[in-house]
Design an enzyme around this catalytic site. Structure first.
Site, PDB file in Angstrom:
ATOM      1  N   SER A 283       0.846  -1.187   0.000  1.00 19.36           N
ATOM      2  CA  SER A 283       0.000   0.000   0.000  1.00 19.36           C
ATOM      3  C   SER A 283       0.888   1.247   0.000  1.00 19.36           C
ATOM      4  CB  SER A 283      -0.929  -0.051   1.214  1.00 19.36           C
ATOM      5  OG  SER A 283      -1.850   1.001   1.184  1.00 19.36           O
TER       6      SER A 283
ATOM      7  N   ASP B 141      -7.935  -5.463  -5.660  1.00 21.08           N
ATOM      8  CA  ASP B 141      -7.664  -4.311  -4.790  1.00 21.08           C
ATOM      9  C   ASP B 141      -8.619  -3.189  -5.181  1.00 21.08           C
ATOM     10  OD1 ASP B 141      -6.545  -1.977  -3.584  1.00 21.08           O
ATOM     11  OD2 ASP B 141      -4.553  -2.903  -3.588  1.00 21.08           O
TER      12      ASP B 141
ATOM     13  N   HIS C 299      -6.996  -5.534  -0.924  1.00 18.01           N
ATOM     14  CA  HIS C 299      -5.893  -4.615  -0.681  1.00 18.01           C
ATOM     15  C   HIS C 299      -4.853  -5.232   0.262  1.00 18.01           C
ATOM     16  CE1 HIS C 299      -3.721  -0.939  -0.602  1.00 18.01           C
ATOM     17  NE2 HIS C 299      -3.963  -0.693   0.666  1.00 18.01           N
TER      18      HIS C 299
END
Ligand code: CA
Length: 573
Positions: A206, A454, A491
């Site tokens: 991320s 994601d 994610h």
């Protein structure tokens, strides 16, 4: 036929696995690898607090942590030294006290390597420097013997998001914390072991993946290996696209349906989840699987051939349209319009692209997808866009912000904020990453991975980046940077996916032995998994399903025989 030794068979199968998009790799060390790190024993721990000096650095504590005090994946973590401190303590222009707080975990039995752990979100927390790897981590950099640093990137949790108004705190968050911490950490390692790290790595997922990607562009001389997960390398654009999604979904939300929101005037906001319910998302997933599951040779609930699926699946034609009221088994015309636009990529009212398209995949009914699109799009992203990425910073009303007027603020700068939100967050040169050629030339390597489902950072954006890199390097990317899409994964973890994997070990092998990663083992986290159970695995999957992660553009294809839950039944082709 002469009987082969098992090791020869393994070598042959490895060669075969590699013989896909790229030529077969020669086994063993290659000229392009860097010298392997050699380990050392910790020489000092408690004494470091008094002994270690470095500019703009203070050490608060340095204490031994016995083996087994911490565990990871149910296994005891190695004995190590925990050093806590901070760099660049200062009074901010807003009158608040700022510093780059960090911790380092220095294993007693060190492998000679340094790992910079990039953390996620808006930072502001010194997460334990374990260098955890994959979903439900069974291992991490510390467990593998690395000396690991973790930091808050220059502001505390309490200062999130007000730090965005403080120019230097913005810069530290964007790229300067890693610039300042890296040389200090290497000196601290030298003080602890009597020598600096032989090889250095940086990784995260991320925003942590973004930190690693930014370091590749800005600090290419400092790191030999980059482990880049779900990189939010265009984070300001991705965050603005979240506002766009919220504004699109809001009119589709059930009238009167609201959800709690700390920033809303009445403490509640429209319940965006009612605009595209879990049942409706499952309907879309069923249609995607109907069209795309078998493209890889196996109807197994995973779409390995992501690219072929994008050409095959047609939202309008393949998902039933509601003839009456929405009942979960169909989508209304208005829903199809919004969802189609979402996957095509957010655009302003006058057609200007805000962010990348998203790939259709099997994980969009999972909880994390909904959290990002329906909750964080109102609670988190508007704060980031307004307070941290815009010049000048200011409050954003998520459902009423004019995105066409907002977009230029991401690239604006002024006397106070001399670098725009885009400039400080984005890896320089990402549009045409020819600036990474020297990194490749000196033998550094990059491994990227991204959950195809994601919802916040688009796996398609990562794919486009590696394609641009390939063009910038004249088609010579495969011996330098490899991208591993993870079908179904949301994610950084979760979703109907094999999300438990270690890409750091293969990255080290690539950097130090010249063995490129391919067919990296990944596992589902079913009942009894010591890293934590993933509740979103389809019931017909075995609890311990495995799959190879395949370097793009190769795809894990079913060999035509063997159990569907076994990675050995698939080959990267
Ligand atoms: Ca499949």
């Amino acid at each position: 036929m002469k009987r082969m030794h098992p090791a020869q068979l393994i070598a042959l199968s490895a060669l075969w696995l590699c013989a896909c998009s790229t030529p077969p790799e020669a086994p063993g060390p290659r000229a392009s690898s860097l010298p392997a790190a050699t380990g050392a024993a910790l020489q000092a721990c408690a004494a470091l607090k008094a002994r270690f000096t470095y500019t703009q650095t203070s050490i608060d504590t340095s204490v031994p942590v016995a083996a087994g005090i911490l565990t990871q994946g149910g296994k005891p973590l190695t004995a190590h030294c925990l050093v806590k401190g901070s760099m660049h303590q200062r009074k901010g222009s807003d009158g608040r006290d700022y510093a780059i707080a960090f911790e380092m975990r220095l294993p007693q039995d060190w492998n000679g390597r340094f790992y910079y752990q990039g953390n996620g979100g808006l930072d502001g927390n010194v997460h334990p420097a374990l260098g955890a790897l994959g979903g439900g981590p069974l291992t991490g950099a510390l467990a593998q013997g690395f000396a690991v640093i973790s930091s808050d990137a220059g502001h505390t949790g309490a200062q999130t998001v007000v730090f965005g108004a403080e120019p230097q705190a913005r810069l530290d968050y964007g790229y300067q914390a890693v610039t300042k911490l890296t040389p200090m950490a290497k000196e601290l390692i030298r003080a602890a072991y009597g020598k600096g790290p032989d090889r250095s790595y940086i990784g995260g997922c991320s925003n942590g993946g973004r930190h690693a990607m930014v370091a590749a562009a800005r600090l290419g001389g400092q790191y030999d290996g980059y482990l880049i997960g779900a990189p939010g390398y265009r984070l300001p654009h991705a965050a603005l696209a979240q506002l766009w999604a919220a504004q699109q979904f809001a009119p589709l939300a059930t009238p009167g349906a609201t959800a709690p929101h700390p920033l809303a005037p009445q403490g509640r906001i429209p319940d965006l989840a009612s605009a595209f319910t879990t049942q409706e998302r499952q309907t879309v997933v069923r249609a995607i699987l109907e069209q795309c599951d078998a493209l890889d040779g196996a109807r197994d609930g995973l779409v390995q051939d992501v690219q072929a699926c994008q050409g095959r699946f047609q939202l309008q034609a393949d998902v039933p349209s509601c003839s009456g009221a929405r009942d979960g088994s169909c989508l209304s015309a208005a829903q199809k319009q919004v969802i189609g636009a979402l996957f095509s990529g957010a655009r302003t009212a006058n057609g200007q692209a805000i962010y990348a398209p998203f790939p259709y995949d099997s994980g969009l009914a999972a909880a994390n997808w909904g959290t990002w699109k329906f909750v964080n799009s109102l609670a988190l992203d508007p704060l980031a866009v307004g307070a941290v990425f815009s010049v000048p910073p200011g409050r954003v009303d998520p459902l009423r912000d004019d995105l066409g007027a907002r977009l230029p603020l991401l690239s604006a700068s002024n006397e106070t904020y001399r670098e725009s939100g885009l400039a400080l967050m984005t890896p320089p040169g990402h549009e045409h990453p020819a600036n990474l050629a020297p990194l490749r030339a000196r033998g550094a390597k990059m491994v990227l991975y991204h959950g195809v489902s994601d919802a916040i950072f688009s796996a398609e954006d990562t794919r486009q980046w590696i394609d641009r890199l390939d063009r910038a390097l004249g088609g010579q990317t495969a011996d330098f940077a490899r991208y591993f899409p993870v079908p179904g994964m949301n994610h950084c973890s979760g979703g109907p996916a094999t999300d438990q994997f270690d890409l750091l070990g293969p990255l080290v092998q690539w950097v130090e032995q010249g063995v490129p990663p391919q067919g990296v083992p990944a596992a589902a986290r079913g009942a009894g998994n010591p890293g934590g159970v993933n509740a979103e695995l389809p019931p017909d999957w075995s609890a311990s399903r495995t799959r190879p992660l395949c370097a793009y553009p190769s795809v894990a294809r079913y060999k035509g025989q063997g159990p569907l839950d076994d990675a050995g039944s698939f080959a990267c082709q």
